[in-house]
Design an enzyme around this catalytic site. Structure first.
Site, short mmCIF file in Angstrom:
data_model
loop_
_atom_site.label_atom_id
_atom_site.label_comp_id
_atom_site.label_asym_id
_atom_site.label_seq_id
_atom_site.Cartn_x
_atom_site.Cartn_y
_atom_site.Cartn_z
N THR A 128 31.02 -169.62 -47.04
CA THR A 128 30.29 -168.35 -46.93
C THR A 128 29.04 -168.41 -47.79
OG1 THR A 128 31.56 -167.49 -48.81
CG2 THR A 128 32.42 -167.02 -46.61
N ASP A 157 12.83 -157.13 -54.70
CA ASP A 157 13.64 -158.26 -55.16
C ASP A 157 13.20 -158.57 -56.59
OD1 ASP A 157 14.72 -160.85 -55.67
OD2 ASP A 157 14.99 -161.15 -53.52
N ARG A 161 27.10 -156.68 -49.77
CA ARG A 161 28.51 -156.53 -50.15
C ARG A 161 28.79 -155.04 -50.31
NH1 ARG A 161 29.60 -160.70 -48.32
NH2 ARG A 161 30.40 -162.58 -49.30
N ASP A 205 28.26 -152.69 -42.41
CA ASP A 205 29.10 -153.85 -42.07
C ASP A 205 30.02 -154.21 -43.22
OD1 ASP A 205 29.77 -156.19 -40.33
OD2 ASP A 205 28.90 -157.33 -41.99
N GLU A 261 37.64 -153.56 -48.79
CA GLU A 261 38.04 -154.19 -47.52
C GLU A 261 39.41 -154.84 -47.71
OE1 GLU A 261 35.03 -157.00 -46.37
OE2 GLU A 261 33.44 -155.50 -46.39
N HIS A 290 32.66 -156.22 -41.34
CA HIS A 290 32.18 -157.41 -42.07
C HIS A 290 32.10 -158.61 -41.13
CE1 HIS A 290 32.04 -159.49 -46.25
NE2 HIS A 290 31.21 -160.06 -45.39
#
Ligand SMILES: NC(=O)c1ccc[n+]([C@@H]2O[C@H](COP(=O)([O-])OP(=O)(O)OC[C@H]3O[C@@H](n4cnc5c(N)ncnc54)[C@H](O)[C@@H]3O)[C@@H](O)[C@H]2O)c1
Ligand SMILES: O=C(O)[C@H](O)[C@H](O)COP(=O)(O)O
Length: 384
Positions: free
Chosen positions: A66, A146, A208, A232, A237, A254
């Site tokens: 991932t 950012d 996340r 998502d 979760e 997700h």
């Protein structure tokens, strides 16, 4: 060598078969007892890899197929000399397809065109950066927040989060989960920031779940359903908050990064990392295993209206509606937590935009440009 791998990781046998004996386990249920005589551990994001899991095992290498690695205790691995690899960028294009599909669906709902909205991207790494490239190529005005990059590269081109939240029509979150430090992202969207969002804005969350205070978001949506959300990733979760799920405009479990390309590339990246770590030959490559898209090509005339053509190609390749409807079906049949995980386990085939060949004449200027910028593979239309 003994290799333990998450049962939901594709191509493990094909890549790692010659390196040793493979045992497949449920990622959520993996426990220390099952790892006692393992040398290599290959996980996805649902397995917390820490002292509790690894103490007493002989694991020398941990890989997560991932992009995110907030589930890995990197300090523990370093302290115990355990090698580590993740799969940076592997499913980034998949997440960008998911965002574009969501923007196109919102357009349908409110009769607007996403290219006219100002999109604010929070976290401009592999995912956010590729999203920005595609959006900008399509002519979308973008804002970027950012702070780590702004610090390293200079402030130009970056804005503060609160300015972005104020100015953007669409806010798209793509930060990693970082719990501590100056750039921590846990509840980056806190109650105050959620309250400050305008009712005509759209909030997209695909980094996340813990980056957003979901209690605060739920309270805001209960009071003001005008604010639209595309979610998502969730807190807790798979046992996510059902009330928040019902309030979301588009909800998926997700799976933004779940294209075939993204998942397979994650496995290949770990294969290469294991080969480097142990000095073993890497004879296999993804190119040999990636199937052709069963939708081989779409042929368009140069008269195709660009936006219509984009909608058609996007829907043919991946439509987020499929996943939102499927999630609801799984929830109704199995309940939220079980349905959430089962849909991820049984996730139907999904290909990236780049796998779809669109045939167009060279002279088909505007439509050709739009589809190319959206990420499709453009081919010259052959003469009959
Ligand atoms: N929904 C999904 O299926 C899915 C798929 C892939 C990745 N992800 C998540 O998305 C995250 C980002 O992926 P990526 O590939 O772009 O990672 P990346 O590491 O390439 O980029 C992350 C970017 O976020 C920036 N950042 C860090 N702290 C920040 C802050 N406080 N505010 C704003 N920006 C900040 C970093 O500087 C970096 O540029 C991953 O860590 C993962 O958790 C989710
Ligand atoms: O970080 C990532 O790459 C994504 O969140 C990834 O899609 C998560 O998938 P999972 O490991 O939960 O199957």
């Amino acid at each position: 060598m003994r290799i333990v791998a998450d049962e939901n990781m594709p191509l493990v046998e094909e890549f790692f078969g010659e390196y040793g004996e493979i045992t497949r386990l449920s990622g959520r249920e993996m426990c220390a007892d099952q790892l006692r005589d393992a040398d290599i551990l290959l996980v996805r994001s649902v397995t917390p890899v820490n002292a509790e899991l690894l103490e007493g095992s002989r694991v020398r290498f941990v890989g997560t197929a991932t992009i995110g690695f907030d589930h890995i205790d990197r300090d523990y691995l370093d302290q115990h000399g355990i090698g580590f690899a993740s799969a940076p960028g592997s499913n980034a294009e998949s997440v960008v397809d998911w965002v574009l599909s969501s923007l196109l669906l919102l357009d349908e709902q409110d009769g607007r065109v996403f290219t006219e909205r100002v999109v604010g991207v929070v976290g401009a790494g592999n995912v956010g950066g590729r999203l920005l490239s595609r959006l900008r190529a399509l002519g979308v005005t973008c804002l970027v927040c950012d702070p780590p990059r702004a610090e390293a590269e200079g402030e130009e081109g970056f804005v503060e989060l609160d300015e972005l939240l104020e100015r953007a029509d669409v806010v798209s979150l793509h930060t990693p989960l970082v719990s501590e430090g100056r750039h921590a992202t846990f509840h980056l969207l806190n109650e105050q920031r959620i309250e400050a969002l305008r009712s005509d804005q759209v909030l997209i969350s695909a980094g996340r779940g813990d980056c957003v205070d979901s209690e605060a978001l739920k309270a805001r949506l209960q009071r003001d359903p005008g604010l639209r959300t595309v979610i998502d990733v969730w807190e807790n979760e798979p046992a996510i908050d059902e009330a928040l799920y019902r309030l979301a405009t588009i909800a998926t479990p997700h799976v933004a990064g779940y294209s075939l390309e993204g998942k397979m590339l994650g496995s290949e990246m770990l294969y290469q990392a294991v080969s480097r770590f142990y000095g073993l030959p890497a004879r296999r490559s993804l190119g040999q295993m990636m199937p052709e898209n069963w939708l081989k090509r779409i042929a368009l005339s140069g008269r195709a209206p660009p936006m219509e053509a984009l909608r058609l190609c996007a829907r043919s390749c991946y439509d987020v509606r499929r996943d939102a409807l499927l999630m609801e079906r799984y929830r109704r049949h199995y309940g939220m937590a079980e349905g959430f995980d089962l849909m991820r386990k049984e996730y139907p085939l999904r290909r990236e935009y780049s796998s779809l060949r669109v045939e167009l004449k060279r002279s088909a200027g505007a439509v050709r440009e739009m589809l190319e910028h959206a990420g499709f593979s453009i081919r010259d239309k052959r003469r009959k």
